[in-house]
Design an enzyme around this catalytic site. Sequence first.
Site, short mmCIF file in Angstrom:
data_model
loop_
_atom_site.label_atom_id
_atom_site.label_comp_id
_atom_site.label_asym_id
_atom_site.label_seq_id
_atom_site.Cartn_x
_atom_site.Cartn_y
_atom_site.Cartn_z
CG ASP A 56 -16.03 28.08 82.59
OD1 ASP A 56 -15.97 27.57 83.72
OD2 ASP A 56 -16.46 29.23 82.39
CG ASP B 84 -10.46 15.96 63.62
OD1 ASP B 84 -9.59 15.36 64.31
OD2 ASP B 84 -11.17 16.87 64.08
CG HIS C 15 -17.44 28.82 86.66
ND1 HIS C 15 -16.79 29.18 85.50
CD2 HIS C 15 -17.76 29.97 87.29
CE1 HIS C 15 -16.73 30.50 85.44
NE2 HIS C 15 -17.32 31.00 86.52
CG ASN D 203 -38.34 27.85 78.38
OD1 ASN D 203 -37.59 27.68 79.34
ND2 ASN D 203 -39.65 27.73 78.47
CE1 TYR E 87 -3.13 40.89 77.38
CE2 TYR E 87 -4.90 39.39 77.95
CZ TYR E 87 -3.59 39.79 78.06
OH TYR E 87 -2.73 39.07 78.85
CB VAL F 211 -11.10 41.88 73.77
CG1 VAL F 211 -11.32 41.79 75.26
CG2 VAL F 211 -10.04 40.89 73.33
CB SER G 59 -18.55 33.81 85.82
OG SER G 59 -17.18 33.63 85.96
CA CA Z 1 -9.23 14.76 66.47
#
Ligand code: CA
Length: 619
Positions: free
Chosen positions: A156, A187, A213, A227, A320, A325, A373
Amino acid sequence: MSIRSLLCLLVLLGWMSPGFAQDFVPGEVIVKLKDRDSGKANFMSKSSASMTLKKSYPVLRTHKMALKSGADVMATVDALNNDPDVEYAEPNYYLRKSSTEQAQGRVDYESAQAAFYEVQSMSGSSFNQSSANIQAEQAWDLLSGGATPPVIAVIDTGVDYNHDVFQDSGAMWVNPGEVPGNGIDDDNNGYIDDIHGWNFVANSNSPIDDDDHGTHVAGIILGSTQNILASPIGSAQIRIMALKFLDDQGIGTTTDAIEAIHYAINNGAKVLNNSWGGGGYSQALRDAIVSSNNNDLVFIAAAGNQASNNDSYATYPANYDIPNVFSVAATNDYDYLASFSNYGKSTVHIASPGVSIYSTLAGNSMGYLSGTSMAAPFVAGLAAMMVHEESSIDGFQVKTIIEDTANRVLSLQNRVASESRINMYNAVNVAATGQALNYQPGSNIDPSREIASEVQGGGCAAILPLIKDIIGGPKGPSGPANYLRFLGLLLVLLSPVMILLTMRNASKEREAQGGGQNRRRYDRFKVDTQVQIFFGSQQLCGAVSCISLGGVRIDTHDSLHDGDQISMKIQGPDEDSYIEASGEIVWSKDQESYGVKFNEIDDMNKVQISEWTKVLEKD
Ligand code: CA
């Protein structure tokens, strides 16, 4: 083929674009190469005069290329699609957040908590985000202690991870393999100091929200599981991974979305929330989602806010046709479809609240937003609770259970496939009582194979390449040549019918001669061929791996359930003949495969199957 489905096909092929025609990044193309090594070297050297490499996604064999200034994107895409080193090329489509307006009623978090106590003391409810009866609080009581918190990727505008809601509850995902701020990719995942996720817009380790958003979406996900206005807030039982690919205007690109999806897959997310959409059909984006499916993730997508029918005008990524999905429409507090919400009897799966939803906003505040959304993250939160209770559940199982346990609502008839609005208690209960894995799983799908329902009437993969040859790809040039192309397309679309008629006559002749009875009944034979499946108003495409006079074994997955009645067009091993048959879907847990048991086998089909199996090996 009906006129309507022909029109849909034309729209999808780009002749009659419903919008977004030029909605792609100027001067950029996405190229997937056939070969990782020599093909890449070859491609890069021969194309160096006209374009330069902007970014590579080596695992995907996909590259973002910058064109020399003034180059035409669509003409370049057409040319690249004829290059022998290129698997496919396409524009880098823009994608946009799926909410309708700016946030309303913004107050700081402390004031919101204080106001909430007054509401709570009057109503006795601790669930403040929507008043539709989705039974969220009842679901919370089902969550068992001690489970590993599942990770939900919010793909997002970012998340305000400094917001008290996420800080005090411990809801933000923390990359366990990364030491903060040491400037090292500890990592070795390709991202330096990626603690809470990544910012693909700025290519930085700070996916902080510069819109509202993503923060609002993340708050709905967390607020579906606990909550978020309690003081003090309880410990989170889920983790939010912040993947920012939409900028401060809520606009992003397909390449950044793809990279975010792969980050989520590779770093342990189980649920992907996608409250965005736009652009045309992108094979590259589809491939990324297929990868999420094959890794057992859930891909939740907002259905879109154009108040349009997604069955007629495809909205991506929601449309799709991939098992994991899950396309979500928005309803209001009275369970009516929101005025802005897209719908689709076949392509939109479920509805969830999405009007005036109260949640977190950037800058440690709270307020209201509306949109599909906002509907999608309720489903993401629900999916997270199910994964919390049953970690080995896959995306298709999550989708099926949520659909099966939702509340049927009259106003959603002919609007969404399940005709239902989510019920959190019912769905989490299935997972919490150990029944989730009894549901049929989704299957892995081969990303290279196209699915018939993507082109709504275009037929199986077997005839798709032919269509592409004739029209020069999904975005063929416009002009007088279209008339000839149109005639060509009609011929292609009619050819299976003609083949079938010819085959029928041939079969009848053989039948009259008494041939084709030289096989024992119900011997099974290995085969590798295509099937087109007609289920309700949907058309799906799959592969057949086994055939007998009793039925076929197929790999098609999405939308099909044990016991469904379907009809089929099965291609023969000669790839030139077909039979039509109807039957019942049978899912075999032992074989982890789907079968179709023929309802009855008429003599003509018996003759044809016997002809086919003469050249096949027994299974
Ligand atoms: Ca990393």
